[in-house]
Design an enzyme around this catalytic site. Sequence first.
Site, mmCIF file in Angstrom:
data_model
loop_
_atom_site.group_PDB
_atom_site.id
_atom_site.type_symbol
_atom_site.label_atom_id
_atom_site.label_comp_id
_atom_site.label_asym_id
_atom_site.label_seq_id
_atom_site.Cartn_x
_atom_site.Cartn_y
_atom_site.Cartn_z
ATOM 1 N N LYS A 31 48.487 30.764 22.418
ATOM 2 C CA LYS A 31 47.226 30.496 23.133
ATOM 3 C C LYS A 31 46.745 29.111 22.746
ATOM 4 O O LYS A 31 47.064 28.613 21.656
ATOM 5 C CB LYS A 31 46.168 31.524 22.744
HETATM 6 P P1 NAD Z 1 37.416 32.363 34.923
HETATM 7 O O1 NAD Z 1 36.897 31.157 34.266
HETATM 8 O O2 NAD Z 1 38.145 32.261 36.208
HETATM 9 O O3 NAD Z 1 36.217 33.430 35.152
HETATM 10 C C1 NAD Z 1 35.326 33.826 34.159
HETATM 11 C C2 NAD Z 1 34.141 34.470 34.876
HETATM 12 O O4 NAD Z 1 33.264 35.057 33.920
HETATM 13 C C3 NAD Z 1 33.289 33.482 35.659
HETATM 14 O O5 NAD Z 1 32.923 34.079 36.903
HETATM 15 C C4 NAD Z 1 32.047 33.302 34.806
HETATM 16 O O6 NAD Z 1 30.918 32.931 35.559
HETATM 17 C C5 NAD Z 1 31.927 34.693 34.248
HETATM 18 N N1 NAD Z 1 31.091 34.839 33.070
HETATM 19 C C6 NAD Z 1 31.053 34.090 31.943
HETATM 20 N N2 NAD Z 1 30.120 34.565 31.094
HETATM 21 C C7 NAD Z 1 29.551 35.639 31.706
HETATM 22 C C8 NAD Z 1 28.543 36.550 31.354
HETATM 23 N N3 NAD Z 1 27.911 36.458 30.199
HETATM 24 N N4 NAD Z 1 28.224 37.537 32.218
HETATM 25 C C9 NAD Z 1 28.862 37.658 33.397
HETATM 26 N N5 NAD Z 1 29.830 36.820 33.791
HETATM 27 C C10 NAD Z 1 30.168 35.823 32.953
HETATM 28 O O7 NAD Z 1 38.312 33.107 33.813
HETATM 29 P P2 NAD Z 1 39.426 34.215 34.040
HETATM 30 O O8 NAD Z 1 40.744 33.542 34.078
HETATM 31 O O9 NAD Z 1 39.005 35.131 35.115
HETATM 32 O O10 NAD Z 1 39.363 34.964 32.622
HETATM 33 C C11 NAD Z 1 38.399 35.972 32.353
HETATM 34 C C12 NAD Z 1 38.885 36.788 31.162
HETATM 35 O O11 NAD Z 1 40.160 37.356 31.466
HETATM 36 C C13 NAD Z 1 39.101 36.020 29.859
HETATM 37 O O12 NAD Z 1 38.836 36.893 28.781
HETATM 38 C C14 NAD Z 1 40.583 35.679 29.893
HETATM 39 O O13 NAD Z 1 41.112 35.437 28.610
HETATM 40 C C15 NAD Z 1 41.109 36.968 30.476
HETATM 41 N N6 NAD Z 1 42.421 36.891 31.098
HETATM 42 C C16 NAD Z 1 42.691 35.994 32.106
HETATM 43 C C17 NAD Z 1 43.933 36.003 32.711
HETATM 44 C C18 NAD Z 1 44.263 35.137 33.878
HETATM 45 O O14 NAD Z 1 45.375 35.281 34.428
HETATM 46 N N7 NAD Z 1 43.392 34.260 34.323
HETATM 47 C C19 NAD Z 1 44.935 36.889 32.257
HETATM 48 C C20 NAD Z 1 44.623 37.798 31.240
HETATM 49 C C21 NAD Z 1 43.365 37.785 30.671
#
Ligand code: NAD
Length: 416
Positions: A104
């Site tokens: 990561k």
């Molecule tokens: P992203 O940046 O696309 O989206 C994050 C979202 O969370 C945004 O809409 C943001 O506004 C919202 N957010 C932030 N703080 C918030 C709060 N306090 N209350 C409500 N909403 C809030 O990120 P992502 O890629 O969707 O990742 C989200 C999570 O999923 C992370 O934990 C990431 O590690 C995990 N993840 C992502 C992937 C991937 O393929 N993108 C894969 C596995 C895990």
Amino acid sequence: MAKSLYEQALEVFGYAADVMKLDPNIRKFLERPQRTLVVEFPVVMDDGRVEMFTGYRCQHNTARGPAKGGIRYHPDVTLDEVQTLAFWMTWKCSLLNLPYGGGKGGVKVDPSKLSKHELERLSRRFFYEIANFIGEKRDIPAPDVNTNAQVMAWYVDTYTMHAGYPALGVVTGKPVEIGGSVGRNEATGRGVAVTAAEACKLLGKDISKATVAVQGFGNVGSFSAKILYEDYKAKVVAVSDVSAAYYDPNGLDINDLITYRDSNKGFIEGYPKGKKISHEELLELDVDILVPAALENAITQKNADKIRAKFIVEGANGPVTPEADKILLSKGVTIIPDILANAGGVTVSYFEWVQDLQSFFWDLDDIRSKLTKMMKAAFAEVAKTKEKYNVDFRTAAYIVAIERVAQAVRLRGIYP
Ligand code: NAD
């Protein structure tokens, strides 16, 4: 003193290691992140000023293959967070039986405060700083919070300029035009939906009659909501992002909400069709399925008691703290853990990497059916292990994942 995220993660690992009676010598090795690179680097801002940034890349364990895991841009990124996320990636990759270890990375930055050119210069300089640490056969980054296909394109180009050949397999989550895979964008959300449906099936709940609340409306949250709504006909009654939260007991039109978000600088604030509720209220709604898909520690011992959802399907990494986990389990909530529920992204990243190395690309039906098959197989393995050890889903998932890595270490031995 509050526990660090890594200490919290070790607690969960430790519990599974105890239940499965993991060899203490292997346990010692698996508990520690193998390598971490910390870089401090300058970026020229649009007004000519130079600003310094801090970035990290961690490879937790590579016993089963090269490290794999995203790169996050966020003002709260720390060494502890990056090492914990790498630790979780080791188990996630193993659980899905991917030939990868866990990695990561992150940069401590608020990208919303940068212009596009500043973001590009920061991305390119960061990737240059970690270039000797990563590589197609060494460590393959991908998008995470606040990074996307465009950032991956800059990474590939930067690496390629130094390598002297088009190194498309050095990152995944790229645009399709430069070696990306179809279906990667939606993959994590699709995996969330598939595991939610499998959990419902196992526990005798009809998903097409289920109500859903989704915290976070970025990549994971919006695709989880869309696929649950479109493919599984679930009723998504509430959605939040950092800007706002909206609720409609009759169900939100997720495609309409996505269109609104995309025309509103990426935020749902101001959405006219739905009742505005607070962020806390969203988490505490009386729904069948809650999908936390924002950041770590959304559900802690402070709000766990107020959660009314019957299933929590962890779209985000680490959204439920170990203390909250205990409270929720004692209330009878079924939790599908992150290393299973959100593994769809890394699984299609694996497909992308394989396609890049072979220069032979698959179609969307192929990707979706292979992904669904692998998610279902991992779910079934976890469900079987849950029965065998009489434990919760999270512990069972860790047991499956840890056993595979432990076996790789046993077979390879400890060098020299
Ligand atoms: P992203 O940046 O696309 O989206 C994050 C979202 O969370 C945004 O809409 C943001 O506004 C919202 N957010 C932030 N703080 C918030 C709060 N306090 N209350 C409500 N909403 C809030 O990120 P992502 O890629 O969707 O990742 C989200 C999570 O999923 C992370 O934990 C990431 O590690 C995990 N993840 C992502 C992937 C991937 O393929 N993108 C894969 C596995 C895990």
